[in-house]
Design an enzyme around this catalytic site. Structure first.
Site, PDB file in Angstrom:
ATOM      1  N   PHE A 108      21.782  73.899  92.063  1.00 49.33           N
ATOM      2  CA  PHE A 108      22.280  75.260  92.290  1.00 49.33           C
ATOM      3  C   PHE A 108      22.870  75.883  91.040  1.00 49.33           C
ATOM      4  O   PHE A 108      22.982  77.107  90.925  1.00 49.33           O
ATOM      5  CB  PHE A 108      23.306  75.263  93.425  1.00 49.33           C
ATOM      6  CG  PHE A 108      24.690  74.819  93.045  1.00 49.33           C
ATOM      7  CD1 PHE A 108      25.679  75.728  92.739  1.00 49.33           C
ATOM      8  CD2 PHE A 108      25.024  73.463  93.011  1.00 49.33           C
ATOM      9  CE1 PHE A 108      26.963  75.324  92.401  1.00 49.33           C
ATOM     10  CE2 PHE A 108      26.290  73.043  92.686  1.00 49.33           C
ATOM     11  CZ  PHE A 108      27.269  73.969  92.373  1.00 49.33           C
ATOM     12  N   LYS A 109      23.224  75.070  90.057  1.00 51.23           N
ATOM     13  CA  LYS A 109      23.824  75.603  88.829  1.00 51.23           C
ATOM     14  C   LYS A 109      22.878  76.535  88.092  1.00 51.23           C
ATOM     15  O   LYS A 109      23.304  77.352  87.270  1.00 51.23           O
ATOM     16  CB  LYS A 109      24.245  74.447  87.921  1.00 51.23           C
ATOM     17  CG  LYS A 109      25.088  73.363  88.591  1.00 51.23           C
ATOM     18  CD  LYS A 109      26.422  73.866  89.047  1.00 51.23           C
ATOM     19  CE  LYS A 109      27.213  72.800  89.788  1.00 51.23           C
ATOM     20  NZ  LYS A 109      27.749  71.737  88.960  1.00 51.23           N
ATOM     21  N   ASP A 110      21.575  76.424  88.368  1.00 55.00           N
ATOM     22  CA  ASP A 110      20.602  77.286  87.694  1.00 55.00           C
ATOM     23  C   ASP A 110      20.853  78.768  87.963  1.00 55.00           C
ATOM     24  O   ASP A 110      20.546  79.619  87.118  1.00 55.00           O
ATOM     25  CB  ASP A 110      19.181  76.940  88.145  1.00 55.00           C
ATOM     26  CG  ASP A 110      18.694  75.613  87.582  1.00 55.00           C
ATOM     27  OD1 ASP A 110      19.055  75.282  86.442  1.00 55.00           O
ATOM     28  OD2 ASP A 110      17.949  74.915  88.282  1.00 55.00           O
TER      29      ASP A 110
END
Length: 488
Positions: A108-110
């Site tokens: 999800f950090k993308d």
């Protein structure tokens, strides 16, 4: 709208300054002085995730030209997310999975770290600044690779990532140590994530080092969720989940939706709180923890106690005892920088603090919490696959456990959206074991066997790591982070 520190309301900065600087000079985190209100109907009528992101970010990044924001979101959330940016998948009945791992690094950090470099570069331009930016990143697993990928070869930027030695999966480690780029560096830190994060925070608070770097025309910044530029893009996918529930006819405009978030540093769930403050009909925000359940205890008692045994779990990105973004929530609940400063000083010097009853009551009006251990998470992985043909990673399994426990206890009829934060193929051995299969020693063989057993293909971005040369193998003590910052 300007921003100020959780520990000093007197110093106001722009959104660009908050992103370029990262952390306030006295160690506080930047928070918005007010919350812009989104027009829910307008937001939900956006045709694509990129358009929705442009609308929401346009509200929370004042001073950034709207044309720039629209172009940046269009470039960020296109092909790199395989057409599944903010993808909401029904699991069963009122339970949904918001799959946030279809980006280039499968986590999800993308969502933040693919657009954050653009925000930093534009922020420097808006401020008329041309110095070299050193970005220091502490990671419990996923942030490191996403930050390295986002900032690779960005002009005017160098980035160093610090991860806990023996604290990530083999796949997570290889994602970082094989990273290409002339402006990147990666270090294993002896200890756990909190040791790495504390080391990085000390560098930011070191005024003498700051002066030395300034003399060399260098400034420090962060890509962790302590930076507003990391947190703001995460608000968007809460709106995206709501929009899809409307499109599916599951809710009517204005109906409340609950969210359950697996979190260690409290950034991902805080973004949901910000979405709520901006007008999204968020019901309960349920915080899901693993065996390192410091947040569960705090949200139930108001006592934050980091003086506890640290456990390495199968959900390593949540193996955190000092949750930085909780400081932001504390400010929003009490609106008193002196109180927040006092609590943070108690945490630093004594390892714990207790908030007052009024603050705790306000928190509990919005947040619920639960925790689960590795065995329960493994059982959930198995049950999800057997009962719903849904394959999830250990972090998401923790959230599914807590979400269903919450629904059973409350009999809530609202849809429950679980934020699925990483691909199951980042942790192939643990997932394969949970499914009752023998686990080979090599994680890439485990990846192949997991794909064969489940008939779910492994992401190419992960499978292709096998055999790539590792560029970074240095292990350091936390105290050495300062020296590295001087010579980066």
């Amino acid at each position: 709208m300007q921003f100020f520190s959780t520990r000093n309301a007197g110093s106001r900065v722009s959104a660009a300054q908050a992103i370029v600087q990262g952390l306030s000079s006295e160690g506080g985190l930047f928070v918005p002085e007010s919350f812009p209100q989104a027009d829910l109907k307008t937001a939900c009528e956006k045709a694509s995730y990129a358009e929705l992101a442009a609308y929401v970010l346009g509200l929370v990044l004042p001073g950034y030209p709207q044309e720039f924001v629209a172009e940046a979101t269009e470039k960020t959330y296109g092909e790199a997310f395989q057409g599944k940016a903010g993808y909401l998948r029904p699991v069963n009945k009122d339970l949904y999975s918001l799959e946030l791992w279809h980006g280039p690094t499968c986590a999800f950090k993308d969502y933040a770290l693919q657009i954050m470099p653009k925000l930093l570069v534009k922020g420097k331009e808006l401020l008329g600044r041309s110095e070299l930016t050193y970005i220091l990143v502490a990671t419990s697993g996923d942030t490191g690779k996403a930050a390295l990928a986002g900032y690779q070869d960005v002009p005017g930027v160098k980035i160093a990532v610090f991860y806990p030695s023996h604290g990530t999966s083999q796949v997570q480690r290889l994602q970082m140590t094989t990273q290409q780029g002339d402006n990147v560096a990666v270090y294993a830190v002896k200890g756990n994530f909190d040791d790495a994060q504390t080391g990085v925070k000390k560098v930011f608070a070191d005024q003498e080092l700051g002066r030395q770097l300034a003399e060399q025309n260098v400034c420090l910044s962060s890509a962790n969720s302590i930076n507003w530029g990391r947190l703001a893009p995460q608000i968007v996918y809460y709106f995206a989940a709501y929009r899809q529930l409307l499109e599916q006819g599951r809710i009517q405009m204005g109906d409340a939706v609950d969210f359950c978030v697996p979190t260690g540093n409290f950034g991902d769930i805080l973004a949901g709180y910000y979405a709520k403050r901006m007008g999204l009909p968020v019901g309960r925000l349920v915080c899901a923890s693993n065996r390192n359940n410091v947040l569960t205890e705090f949200l139930k008692t108001g006592h934050y106690d980091a003086r506890r045994t640290f456990y390495r779990t199968t959900s390593p990105s949540m193996d955190i005892l000092v949750s930085s973004n909780l400081e932001r929530l504390l400010y929003h609940m009490c609106e008193d920088t002196e109180k927040v400063s006092g609590w943070m000083e108690e945490l630093r010097t004594q390892g714990h603090y207790q908030v007052d009853a009024q603050c705790l009551e306000k928190i509990q009006e919005i947040f619920s919490a639960g925790c689960t251990d590795d065995e329960q998470a493994a059982e959930e992985i198995s049950a999800m696959f057997q009962d719903n043909q849904y394959l999830c990673d250990p972090h998401t399994a923790v959230a599914f456990c807590v979400a269903q426990e919450y629904k059973n206890e409350t009999s809530s009829g609202a849809p429950m959206v679980v934020l699925s934060t990483a691909s199951p193929f980042k942790f192939p051995g643990d997932v394969l074991k949970a499914l009752g299969q023998l686990v080979p020693e090599d994680e890439f063989e485990a990846m192949r066997q997991l794909a064969a057993h489940t008939n779910v293909p492994a992401p190419q971005a992960l499978a292709s790591l096998q055999g790539q040369p590792e560029r970074f193998d240095r292990e350091i003590e936390p105290e050495q982070i300062r020296e590295i910052a001087k010579i980066l």
